[in-house]
Scaffold this motif. Structure first.
Motif, PDB file in Angstrom:
ATOM      1  N   ARG A 144      -0.113  -5.024  10.228  1.00 50.12           N
ATOM      2  CA  ARG A 144       0.806  -4.618   9.157  1.00 50.12           C
ATOM      3  C   ARG A 144       1.948  -5.603   9.028  1.00 50.12           C
ATOM      4  NH1 ARG A 144       3.322   1.099  10.118  1.00 50.12           N
ATOM      5  NH2 ARG A 144       3.696   0.169  12.171  1.00 50.12           N
ATOM      6  N   LEU A 179      -0.896  -3.733   4.430  1.00 48.32           N
ATOM      7  CA  LEU A 179      -1.900  -3.536   5.469  1.00 48.32           C
ATOM      8  C   LEU A 179      -2.995  -4.598   5.404  1.00 48.32           C
ATOM      9  CD1 LEU A 179      -2.370   0.346   5.208  1.00 48.32           C
ATOM     10  CD2 LEU A 179      -0.726  -0.929   6.601  1.00 48.32           C
ATOM     11  N   GLU A 239       0.810  -1.217   0.000  1.00 46.19           N
ATOM     12  CA  GLU A 239       0.000   0.000   0.000  1.00 46.19           C
ATOM     13  C   GLU A 239       0.842   1.265   0.000  1.00 46.19           C
ATOM     14  OE1 GLU A 239      -0.911  -2.666   1.519  1.00 46.19           O
ATOM     15  OE2 GLU A 239      -2.959  -3.022   0.863  1.00 46.19           O
ATOM     16  N   SER A 277      -6.747  -4.943   7.048  1.00 43.44           N
ATOM     17  CA  SER A 277      -7.803  -4.327   7.861  1.00 43.44           C
ATOM     18  C   SER A 277      -8.550  -5.374   8.682  1.00 43.44           C
ATOM     19  CB  SER A 277      -8.780  -3.558   6.963  1.00 43.44           C
ATOM     20  OG  SER A 277      -9.303  -4.414   5.958  1.00 43.44           O
ATOM     21  N   ASP A 278      -8.594  -6.610   8.177  1.00 39.49           N
ATOM     22  CA  ASP A 278      -9.272  -7.691   8.889  1.00 39.49           C
ATOM     23  C   ASP A 278      -8.227  -8.519   9.643  1.00 39.49           C
ATOM     24  OD1 ASP A 278     -10.714  -9.908   9.766  1.00 39.49           O
ATOM     25  OD2 ASP A 278     -11.936  -9.991   7.943  1.00 39.49           O
ATOM     26  N   LYS A 279      -8.195  -8.380  10.961  1.00 40.05           N
ATOM     27  CA  LYS A 279      -7.180  -9.060  11.763  1.00 40.05           C
ATOM     28  C   LYS A 279      -7.376 -10.577  11.773  1.00 40.05           C
ATOM     29  CE  LYS A 279      -5.755  -7.266  15.604  1.00 40.05           C
ATOM     30  NZ  LYS A 279      -5.734  -6.680  16.966  1.00 40.05           N
ATOM     31  N   SER A 313      -6.713  -1.640  15.395  1.00 37.74           N
ATOM     32  CA  SER A 313      -7.527  -1.418  14.194  1.00 37.74           C
ATOM     33  C   SER A 313      -7.084  -2.277  13.008  1.00 37.74           C
ATOM     34  CB  SER A 313      -7.463   0.063  13.796  1.00 37.74           C
ATOM     35  OG  SER A 313      -6.107   0.446  13.577  1.00 37.74           O
ATOM     36  N   GLN A 314      -5.790  -2.566  12.905  1.00 39.97           N
ATOM     37  CA  GLN A 314      -5.305  -3.296  11.735  1.00 39.97           C
ATOM     38  C   GLN A 314      -3.967  -3.962  12.036  1.00 39.97           C
ATOM     39  OE1 GLN A 314      -4.777  -0.338   8.685  1.00 39.97           O
ATOM     40  NE2 GLN A 314      -3.031   0.609   9.685  1.00 39.97           N
TER      41      GLN A 314
END
Length: 497
Positions: free
Chosen positions: A115, A70, A50, A72-74, A112-113
């Motif tokens: 990486r 990244l 990203e 977003s869905d852990k 939240s996310q």
């Protein structure tokens, strides 16, 4: 991640403030070695990444690229965490002079996310696409020798990747992801072999201007190393004609590719590119086979073979050995002679060789500009397993998730050992300097007693040197010999050592 552009001020004040703003440190790696900056960089269209920012390697003092993937869905990330680790561990072991180096990676979990952050070599000279555009403004055709040298370097890298165990498919080879340095060294970047790790990994094909680089079977269950060969064929064609005309269209058509191929005046070169672009994947040659094609194949000179031999055994030689040796030779002395029965022979004198040209040639060979691949047999390159822990691991953790342990696979290219006895002769101080292939060197020192055996000392020092298994025996023999010679010399001079 988007970069906020600061307001520009007039004059030198505005430029200075802008420069300071770009060099602002946004984040550090867990070990503190890598420092992310605000400036965004373009290193080709890396699938799944990203953002790519300029960063500083504080230990080596060079710029690198800080890449972020990244999630977003852990839950998705957790389900694939082990697969991600395995993939990046494999990429960490990729070691080839014509492939952009992966330095480090780590995982960062937040609320939240999630990486994946990985550090790669920064190619400041620009892409092959940019070079071809500049060349087209001044020349109508590409120099054939340069074309052959570039093709050999790219194929050398692809042959290495495809012969890894398990094989690594590049999957994103375009003129934008091939980089050329000022000395003519070619490096391929953006190696991201496992598309299933990230949902967006194959979306880069949607970029219309590079659509013609991808094989017809790309993205299907049947794609393998042959997709890289197809992409290479397009790259080789673009290098030869400088640009494949799109005729006003966004994407390059099949007709434009055929026209460009037919425009090649040299039949073997035309056949070479066409063999890579065959529609059926199974009919395309391998990278290793292409190195034997009559367009590229040549019998290596004795000079090149000797240079590779010297580079591969550099750890046995002192620093600046070439310069020191050339000083000792008589310029008028004959170093080689070719005799002929029917005519006068040819004498080669030391004065015919320029030390500066020789040093440059050795440096080019070391950097990978002249790979020695044309007669090498196809073989598997197993991914190395953990050999020893890296000394670079530190206790201070600056981000929530610590970095994984790094395996040591670097090679020792040179060794220096210094031994000094104290005035009383009761002990000797030993300093060991190991010059590594990535320029991050090791230096160890310790005191040794007369009762210590050379073999035990050498084994113990090698253990603490954090070197790989392949080099450990060489370093141990070198150390044992150095310690023994020092003791013999000390005895001869009347010391108690």
């Amino acid at each position: 991640m988007t970069m906020s552009v600061p307001e520009r001020k007039s004059g030198s004040e505005g430029k200075e403030e802008e420069s300071e703003d770009e060099s602002e440190i946004l984040e550090e790696s867990p070990c503190g070695r890598w420092q992310k900056r605000k400036e965004q960089v373009s290193q080709g269209n890396v699938p799944g990444v990203e953002s790519a920012s300029l960063a500083m390697d504080t230990e080596e003092g060079v710029e690198v690229v800080w890449n972020e993937v990244l999630f977003s869905d852990k839950k998705v990330f957790k389900a694939q965490e082990e697969k991600i680790k395995e993939m990046f561990e494999n990429l960490m072991q990729v070691e080839h002079p014509n492939i952009v180096k992966f330095h480090k990676y780590w995982l960062d979990m937040k609320e939240s996310q999630a990486r994946v952050i990985f550090i790669t070599e920064y190619m400041s000279s620009g892409s092959l696409k940019q070079f071809l555009k500049k060349t087209k403004k001044n020349h109508k055709t590409m120099n054939v020798k340069a074309w052959k040298r570039w093709c050999t370097q790219i194929l050398s890298a692809l042959s290495y990747l495809h012969s890894c165990d398990p094989p690594i498919i590049h999957g994103n080879l375009t003129c934008d992801t091939i980089f050329i340095q000022h000395n003519g060294l070619i490096k391929i970047g953006s190696v991201f072999p496992d598309a299933s790790v990230h949902g967006k990994a194959r979306q880069h094909r949607d970029e219309q201007r590079n659509l013609h680089f991808f094989a017809p079977e790309y993205g299907s269950d049947e794609d393998d190393y042959a997709i890289d060969i197809f992409s290479f064929g397009i790259c080789a064609l673009e290098m030869a004609v400088l640009e494949i005309q799109a005729n006003g269209d966004i994407a390059v058509s099949k007709e434009a590719i055929i026209t460009a191929g037919q425009s090649l005046e040299d039949p073997p070169m035309r056949e070479f590119t066409q063999s890579c672009l065959r529609h059926e994947a199974k009919l395309r040659p391998t990278a290793h086979d292409l190195l034997f094609h009559r367009v590229l194949f040549e019998v290596h000179s004795l000079k090149l073979l000797a240079a590779h031999c010297l580079i591969n055994n550099q750890y046995l030689l002192p620093e600046n050995c070439v310069e020191e040796k050339t000083k000792c030779f008589d310029p008028n002395a004959v170093m080689a002679e070719i005799k002929h029965e029917d005519r006068q022979g040819v004498q080669l004198k030391y004065s015919h060789v320029s030390p500066l040209e020789l040093d440059k040639f050795l440096e080019d060979v070391k950097n990978g500009i002249y790979p020695l691949m044309n007669f090498a047999s196809s073989r598997l390159h197993p991914v190395p397993r953990a050999l020893s822990l890296s000394q670079e691991q530190v206790e201070t953790v600056k981000t929530p998730t610590p970095e994984p342990q790094e395996t040591e696979t670097r090679k020792v290219v040179q060794m220096h050992c210094n031994l000094e006895s104290n005035e009383e002769g009761t002990k000797t101080h030993l300093s060991l300097f190991l010059k590594m292939d990535d320029k991050l060197h090791r230096q160890l020192s310790c005191d040794i007693l007369p009762t210590d055996t050379s073999k035990d000392l050498a084994s113990e020092l090698v253990h603490y040197a954090f070197i790989n298994e392949e080099d450990s025996e060489k370093v141990a023999v070198f150390l044992e010999d150095a310690i023994s010679r020092h003791r013999v010399k000390a005895l001869a001079s009347g010391s108690t050592q």
